[in-house]
Design an enzyme around this catalytic site. Structure first.
Site, PDB file in Angstrom:
ATOM      1  N   HIS A  25      16.808  39.511  -8.183  1.00  6.93           N
ATOM      2  CA  HIS A  25      16.183  38.709  -7.118  1.00  6.93           C
ATOM      3  C   HIS A  25      15.680  37.372  -7.666  1.00  6.93           C
ATOM      4  O   HIS A  25      14.713  36.808  -7.158  1.00  6.93           O
ATOM      5  CB  HIS A  25      15.023  39.464  -6.452  1.00  6.93           C
ATOM      6  CG  HIS A  25      15.410  40.766  -5.850  1.00  6.93           C
ATOM      7  ND1 HIS A  25      15.812  40.904  -4.541  1.00  6.93           N
ATOM      8  CD2 HIS A  25      15.480  42.016  -6.392  1.00  6.93           C
ATOM      9  CE1 HIS A  25      16.099  42.169  -4.291  1.00  6.93           C
ATOM     10  NE2 HIS A  25      15.915  42.857  -5.401  1.00  6.93           N
ATOM     11  N   SER A  42      24.145  11.191 -16.426  1.00  8.89           N
ATOM     12  CA  SER A  42      23.500  10.394 -15.383  1.00  8.89           C
ATOM     13  C   SER A  42      23.691   8.915 -15.650  1.00  8.89           C
ATOM     14  O   SER A  42      23.666   8.467 -16.798  1.00  8.89           O
ATOM     15  CB  SER A  42      22.005  10.719 -15.315  1.00  8.89           C
ATOM     16  OG  SER A  42      21.343   9.864 -14.405  1.00  8.89           O
TER      17      SER A  42
END
EC number: 4.2.1.2
Length: 464
Positions: A186, A316
């Protein structure tokens, strides 16, 4: 410069240097749609069919030996890639693939006539319909080519690539089979696992997908050839279906046989939808693998940072020093494309109205794209990502030490409720499990050391 070629609709101007004839030229004029060319794998498969048919027709006495030899010689040149520029038609054409079948017929006939000294193109001495297409119909040739192209692509490209990636991941798993880390369910901390165990799941998923793909191949190797126009075999001699399947098997090295029901082979495409479904299974596994490695590599200082992924390029244009998980992203994107292709294939395959499915080009276009993307993706991911993955053992140990789910090891000794109380206290007060357990006086320091041992929590029967 151009020359005049004719078909049943009349004369057509064709480029002088083209081997194709009137029907190909009409398709170029009438279907100027998109840029997606008919895959060369399909066109080469059609050439293989023409070669095999010429041999069978020659043996049966249905084709003059000299014509058969010319067809075979021209077909071999096509198979060798010498005439790839002669197949300009797009996917968006007749749904039976007739125009591409005729493109191949015309190119082989045009080249055969040139080899016979009669000039490029034309219909003598080799006729595209009467000779190259003898005992055939587009309705059985094209689905046969679809199956041949798919089977060849899976055998020659996809399965070796999946094996390469699976082997790379298996080696990574074995190398770190004792490296204990925090498991997560989870997206939350769970009981311990080794990095090797974590990666072993990836290997098993790929192995399952590979088995699923292999399981579809026997049906893919069943060929429609011999069914001719509607599946009855009209204009094909007795035994032609079996003979050409055997010839195609001998030429390709793949176990092709004649389809048991030619009506279904023309009107339905269940073998290819099954293969597409297996490709989807592989895509789903690759998506999970890429996402997990992307999560484990998140950071480097504000994420999980449990693995270091290879830096392929600066990440980037504005943030200096940033490196992104680009291989994971590329693999995820191609998996998305494969899932979309599966949906398109399923819809197209459902459109087999009456005796013929007429969505064949879009089925094979999407199927071959999926195979190519998955093959390239698996190989690229192994070479440029998996081969360079390094786990950060210190980070894994730090997460394990801070984790609260080690408290699960106390369940057999003090019970679930007390163990939960320890975890809750440690979390709310920002202390360790040990500190919380000792404060609650549920166990001693020695008992904690004895019972909370991550290395003993990795297999059935394991407990503190």
């Amino acid at each position: 410069m151009s020359r005049i070629e004719t078909d049943s609709l009349g004369p057509v101007e064709v480029p002088e240097d083209a081997y194709w004839g009137a029907q190909t030229q009409r398709s170029l004029i009438n279907f100027a749609i998109g840029k997606e060319r008919m895959p060369l794998a399909v066109l080469h498969a059609l050439a293989l069919i023409k070669k095999a048919a010429a041999r069978v027709n020659d043996r049966n006495g249905d084709l003059p030996a000299d014509i058969a030899r010319l067809i075979e010689q021209a077909a071999d040149e096509v198979l060798d890639g010498q005439h790839d520029d002669q197949f300009p038609l797009v996917v968006w054409q007749t749904g039976s693939g007739t125009q591409s079948n005729m493109n191949v017929n015309e190119v082989i006939a045009g080249r055969a006539n040139e080899l016979a000294g009669k000039g490029r193109g034309g219909k003598a001495p080799v006729h595209p319909n009467d000779h190259v297409n003898r005992s055939q119909s587009s309705n059985d040739c094209f689905p046969t080519a679809m199956h041949i192209a798919a089977a060849q692509a899976v055998h020659e490209k996809l399965l070796p690539a999946v094996t390469e990636l699976s082997s790379g991941l298996a080696e990574l798993s074995m190398r770190h089979h004792k490296l204990v880390k925090t498991g997560r369910t989870h997206m939350m901390d769970a009981t311990p696992i080794t990095f090797g165990q974590e990666v072993s799941a990836f290997v098993a998923q790929l192995d399952y997908a590979q088995r699923a793909i292999r399981a579809t191949l026997p049906a893919v190797c069943e060929l429609a050839q011999g069914g001719t126009a509607v599946g009855t075999g009209l204009n094909a001699p007795q035994g032609f279906a079996e003979a050409i399947a055997a010839e195609l098997a001998a030429l390709s090295g793949l176990p092709f046989i004649t389809a048991p029901n030619k009506f279904a082979a023309l009107a339905g495409h269940e073998p290819l939808t099954s293969l597409a479904g297996a490709l989807k299974t592989l895509a789903v596994a690759l998506m999970k693998i890429a996402n997990d490695l992307r999560l484990l590599g998140s950071g480097p200082r504000a994420g999980l940072a449990e693995v270091r992924l290879p830096a392929n390029e600066p990440g980037s244009s504005i943030m200096p020093g940033k490196v992104n998980p680009t291989q994971c992203e590329a693999l995820s994107m191609l998996a998305c494309q494969v899932l979309g292709n599966d949906a398109a294939i399923g819809f197209a395959a459902s459109q087999g109205h009456l005796q013929l499915n007429v969505f064949k080009p879009v089925i094979i276009h999407n199927l071959l794209q999926s195979i190519e993307l998955l093959a390239d993706g698996c190989r690229n991911f192994q070479q440029h990502c998996v081969a360079g993955i390094e786990p950060d053992a210190e980070q894994m140990a730090a997460h394990l030490e801070r984790g609260l789910m080690l408290v699960t090891a106390l369940n057999p000794h003090i019970g679930y409720d007390k163990a939960a109380e320890i975890a809750k206290k440690a979390y709310s007060e920002g202390t360790t499990l040990r500190e919380a357990a000792l404060a609650l006086k549920y166990l001693t320091n020695e008992q904690f050391d004895q019972w909370v041992r991550p290395e003993n929590m990795l297999a059935p029967g394991g407990k503190g």
